[in-house]
Design an enzyme around this catalytic site. Structure first.
Site, mmCIF file in Angstrom:
data_model
loop_
_atom_site.group_PDB
_atom_site.id
_atom_site.type_symbol
_atom_site.label_atom_id
_atom_site.label_comp_id
_atom_site.label_asym_id
_atom_site.label_seq_id
_atom_site.Cartn_x
_atom_site.Cartn_y
_atom_site.Cartn_z
ATOM 1 N N ARG A 1 -5.535 6.575 -7.216
ATOM 2 C CA ARG A 1 -5.156 7.986 -7.159
ATOM 3 C C ARG A 1 -5.031 8.584 -8.564
ATOM 4 O O ARG A 1 -5.513 9.686 -8.828
ATOM 5 C CB ARG A 1 -3.845 8.137 -6.381
ATOM 6 C CG ARG A 1 -3.944 7.648 -4.954
ATOM 7 C CD ARG A 1 -2.581 7.450 -4.309
ATOM 8 N NE ARG A 1 -1.849 8.708 -4.184
ATOM 9 C CZ ARG A 1 -0.600 8.786 -3.745
ATOM 10 N NH1 ARG A 1 0.053 7.673 -3.406
ATOM 11 N NH2 ARG A 1 -0.002 9.960 -3.640
ATOM 12 N N LEU B 1 0.866 -1.170 0.000
ATOM 13 C CA LEU B 1 0.000 0.000 0.000
ATOM 14 C C LEU B 1 0.905 1.224 0.000
ATOM 15 O O LEU B 1 2.003 1.193 0.550
ATOM 16 C CB LEU B 1 -0.891 0.033 1.254
ATOM 17 C CG LEU B 1 -1.969 -1.042 1.392
ATOM 18 C CD1 LEU B 1 -2.700 -0.877 2.727
ATOM 19 C CD2 LEU B 1 -2.969 -0.978 0.236
ATOM 20 N N ASP B 2 0.438 2.305 -0.615
ATOM 21 C CA ASP B 2 1.210 3.537 -0.593
ATOM 22 C C ASP B 2 1.406 3.999 0.854
ATOM 23 O O ASP B 2 0.597 3.682 1.734
ATOM 24 C CB ASP B 2 0.489 4.644 -1.367
ATOM 25 C CG ASP B 2 0.316 4.305 -2.837
ATOM 26 O OD1 ASP B 2 1.097 3.490 -3.348
ATOM 27 O OD2 ASP B 2 -0.612 4.852 -3.458
ATOM 28 N N ARG B 3 2.441 4.770 1.062
ATOM 29 C CA ARG B 3 2.770 5.258 2.411
ATOM 30 C C ARG B 3 1.567 5.911 3.101
ATOM 31 O O ARG B 3 1.281 5.625 4.264
ATOM 32 C CB ARG B 3 3.929 6.264 2.320
ATOM 33 C CG ARG B 3 4.284 6.919 3.652
ATOM 34 C CD ARG B 3 5.383 7.971 3.481
ATOM 35 N NE ARG B 3 5.602 8.697 4.714
ATOM 36 C CZ ARG B 3 6.419 8.290 5.691
ATOM 37 N NH1 ARG B 3 7.089 7.174 5.565
ATOM 38 N NH2 ARG B 3 6.560 9.015 6.777
#
Length: 315
Positions: free
Chosen positions: A238, A132-134
């Site tokens: 996103r 997962l993205d930060r």
């Protein structure tokens, strides 16, 4: 250093760094190139397979050396499930999944070593099957054995694992129920991805990207969406939201909250509240067949207060 004409960039760097006593894996070298660690080459052209037509001067910025003997970090990670083969955990927003360029000793991997202990072996990414993205919080499946890692990786590749995300995006919008197109790395900014229904002619490496917008609820200045991912591409949600001019609220890479707040004449108090909510995207649900037990595993997280606070502010 000088990159000779006709030599692949990754091969040249590997040889040059080896001669200096710097051993770097192929994956780390790829990441170094993609994340801007090599200067002197046009950002629109740089890639591992780049070959210069004439010799070109380049410079390389190496990330700080990591101690491959990863140490446990005293960070509490909610564990929703654990057995001898795997664990399901809740990654918080603001936490990087595994060590890499610019990270410290506070990644999810460091926390997993302390909280889970046994993980599938890997020098930098033990236990990690997906990411997962930060700034994205949510559910992750962790492999505790190599057989579990292989089985889970296969399940992800075959799209046998169901992932549901929730996001709050800017604008009172109505997105298509099915969004199918292509995604590729931005040729001008290697840290960003681009999504579109068709691939521009100058783009040579694009991957299919599909998702389903299962639910939508409109507010005055925002829309809550529930998304089922068909493909799991980097930054897919996103980049897709940005394509529809409705970036995820709090996304500093694909959107600009200040610009939107001014457009909608949102007051300072509410703007300050939104600034404290972070990026409003989460991996809320995950379901999969246990690779070694005859049962389906299903997990879901409650909606965090920061999501509902933002919805109230934008209603």
């Amino acid at each position: 250093m000088t990159l000779p004409a006709g030599v692949r960039l990754d091969k040249f760097l590997n040889d040059a760094l080896s001669q200096r006593g710097e051993e770097i894996s192929r994956s780390r070298l790829q990441r170094l190139i993609e994340e801007g660690g090599v200067s002197g080459i046009d950002a629109a052209k740089i890639k591992a397979a780049f070959k210069a037509k004439t010799p070109v001067e380049i410079s390389v910025t190496l990330p700080g050396d990591k101690d491959i003997r990863l140490k446990p970090a005293a960070i509490d990670i909610p564990i929703l499930y654990e057995d001898d083969y795997l664990a399901v955990v809740h990654k918080p927003a603001g936490m990087t999944v595994h060590p890499g360029a610019g990270t410290g000793d506070d990644t999810l991997v460091h926390a997993l070593i302390a909280n889970v202990g046994k993980l599938s072996p890997h020098a930098e990414r033990p236990g990690i099957v997906h990411r997962l993205d930060r700034e994205t919080e949510g559910l992750m499946v962790i492999a505790k054995t190599e057989k579990a890692r292989a089985a889970l990786s296969h399940a992800f590749a075959e799209r046998e694992i169901s992932k549901v995300y929730q996001a709050l995006i800017w604008g009172k919008v109505s997105l298509p129920e099915e969004v199918s197109g292509f995604i590729w790395r931005d040729i001008h900014d290697r840290k960003k991805m681009r999504f579109a229904m068709q691939v521009p002619e100058r783009v040579t490496r694009a991957r299919d990207a599909e998702l389903i917008v299962a639910e939508q609820k409109q507010f005055k200045y925002a829309t809550r969406i529930t998304i089922s991912l068909i493909t799991g591409r980097t930054h897919q949600i996103r980049a897709t939201a940005a394509f529809f001019n409705a970036p995820v609220i709090g996304d500093t890479v694909y959107g600009n909250d200040d610009t939107r707040a001014k457009l909608y004449k949102i007051g300072r108090e509410k703007r300050d509240l939104l600034a404290g909510c972070g990026m409003l995207l989460m991996a809320r649900e995950i379901a999969f067949k246990h690779p070694f037990k005859r049962k389906t595993m299903e997990f879901a997280l409650p909606v965090p207060a920061r999501f509902t606070d933002a919805e109230k502010a934008l209603s």
